[in-house]
Design an enzyme around this catalytic site. Structure first.
Site, PDB file in Angstrom:
ATOM      1  N   ASP A   1       0.831  -1.208   0.000  1.00  0.00           N
ATOM      2  CA  ASP A   1       0.000   0.000   0.000  1.00  0.00           C
ATOM      3  C   ASP A   1       0.862   1.254   0.000  1.00  0.00           C
ATOM      4  O   ASP A   1       2.015   1.248   0.444  1.00  0.00           O
ATOM      5  CB  ASP A   1      -0.960   0.015   1.187  1.00  0.00           C
ATOM      6  CG  ASP A   1      -0.249  -0.003   2.540  1.00  0.00           C
ATOM      7  OD1 ASP A   1       0.723  -0.765   2.683  1.00  0.00           O
ATOM      8  OD2 ASP A   1      -0.674   0.742   3.453  1.00  0.00           O
TER       9      ASP A   1
ATOM     10  N   GLU B   1      -0.011  -0.952   5.905  1.00  0.00           N
ATOM     11  CA  GLU B   1       1.064  -0.402   6.733  1.00  0.00           C
ATOM     12  C   GLU B   1       0.920   1.099   6.886  1.00  0.00           C
ATOM     13  O   GLU B   1       1.217   1.656   7.941  1.00  0.00           O
ATOM     14  CB  GLU B   1       2.428  -0.729   6.120  1.00  0.00           C
ATOM     15  CG  GLU B   1       3.610  -0.516   7.067  1.00  0.00           C
ATOM     16  CD  GLU B   1       4.159   0.910   7.059  1.00  0.00           C
ATOM     17  OE1 GLU B   1       4.933   1.245   7.977  1.00  0.00           O
ATOM     18  OE2 GLU B   1       3.828   1.683   6.138  1.00  0.00           O
TER      19      GLU B   1
END
EC number: 3.5.1.18
Length: 381
Positions: A73, A138
């Site tokens: 991400d 994250e």
């Protein structure tokens, strides 16, 4: 096209960057990685928790287990008009690969995978096991990502010996700094209660801002510890403060304060909480408070992982790397409590989370070589 532009790591980095995987989206990044890891002899396990996609891939069944950890991400791109090139259309300009995630951390993911492919091809019978722990959560709330995967591994007693997190650790040139630890992070959400009223009649109200100000000043001035040889002193910062209705003639009924500790191994979250409550109580405040435990501090001292990393960086770049613990948190904080040695090694972090994020293509080549050398140092003895 130059040799650099045709390289395996650049090609993969471009493919990953072209996928707009803003947290918690993965957009097929892990499937792409899984396909190639499978061809290299890895067993692939997808772990989807709510809106988050995670991957656990492992080659081998023996210990020690070396684990590459990272995230697919990326943070939002912000104002598109400020980007020189479209953020999800990767392009190389003067040896820099531009695109969201180039430095944080799709460049690292590409380097990890290509380094592993090369290593396995050269050393098919390497010692121990190699693993990948990859998440799409994250940069966001970090609830359903690495922490959930670790819980799953712990439940079946599957242990990581060494973990390399691909966060962009370098500052001025590749390999100048690695992170061998991180401070803990603790957030407090404080509501100080008062009595709302008219500013012309303060005797009929109770101003929570006035009441809280001396306590907040004491918290801000407090020396929480002296740090140690690995960590700077613990820091307290007020991040948000809100009180009042927006009108100039109303005394507010409550004050909301959000603050954060970045703390060393000299204290614990419990010690910090106790000291905060003692200060608030000493000032006679009527309050509610809640706490968010963002992560424990961790430190990887001298040992196989740090030694292998130092030697690899020296061999590939000629640089004597400097292990540090400064900066924010990473998913290493979820891996370290299992007993694993954890280190962060990645590209230069000058443009992370910014518009026009970029990474040197030549650095990606060097990073790939560093990762491969670390594998050799640990699993080819």
């Amino acid at each position: 096209m130059s040799q650099l532009q045709e390289s395996a790591v650049l090609s993969l980095a471009k493919d990953l960057i072209s996928r707009p995987s803003v947290t918690p989206l993965d957009e097929g990044c892990q499937s792409l990685m899984a396909e190639r890891l499978s061809q290299a002899g890895f067993e692939i396990e997808s772990m989807v928790f709510d809106d988050t996609t995670n991957m656990w891939a492992r080659r081998g069944t023996q210990s020690p287990v070396f684990c590459f950890a990272g995230h697919t991400d990326v943070v939002p791109v912000g104002d598109l008009n400020r980007w020189h090139t479209p953020p999800f259309e990767p392009v190389v300009i003067d040896d820099y690969l531009h695109g969201r995630g180039a430095a944080d951390m799709k460049g690292s993911l590409a380097a990890m995978l290509v380094a592993t492919e090369r290593f396995v091809n050269k050393h098919p019978d390497h010692q121990g096991s190699i693993a990948f722990l990859i998440t799409s959560d994250e940069e966001g709330p970090f609830i359903n990502g690495t922490t959930r995967v670790i819980d799953t591994l712990e439940a079946r007693n599957e242990k990581i010996t060494w973990s390399l997190v691909g966060e962009p650790s370098s500052t001025h040139k590749l390999g100048d700094i690695v992170k061998n630890g991180r401070r803990g992070s603790l957030t407090g959400n404080l509501t100080v209660k008062g009595i709302q009223g008219h500013v012309a009649y303060p005797h009929l109200a109770d101003n929570p801002i006035h009441k809280a100000a001396p306590a907040l000043d004491e918290l801000a001035r407090m020396k929480w510890d002296n740090g140690n040889e690995f960590f700077p002193p613990t820091s307290f910062q007020i991040a948000n403060i809100n009180g009042g209705t927006g009108a100039s003639n109303v005394i507010p009924g409550a004050l909301e304060v959000m603050f954060n500790f970045r703390y060393s191994t000299e204290v614990t979250a419990e010690i910090l909480i106790e000291r905060v409550l003692n200060i608030l109580d000493a000032h006679g405040l009527d309050y509610d408070i809640s706490w968010v435990y963002n992560g424990l501090p961790f430190l990887t001292g001298e040992g196989p992982l740090l030694e292998a990393t130092k030697a690899a960086i020296k061999k590939v770049t000629g640089t004597d790397t400097d292990p540090q613990t400064s900066g924010g948190t990473s998913d290493g904080r979820f891996i370290a409590p299992t007993g694993a040695q954890v280190i962060e090694v990645g590209p230069v972090n000058a443009t992370i989370h910014k518009v026009n994020e970029c990474v040197k293509v030549s650095d990606l080549e060097l990073l790939t070589d560093c990762y491969e050398a670390i594998l050799e140092n640990l699993l080819c003895k």
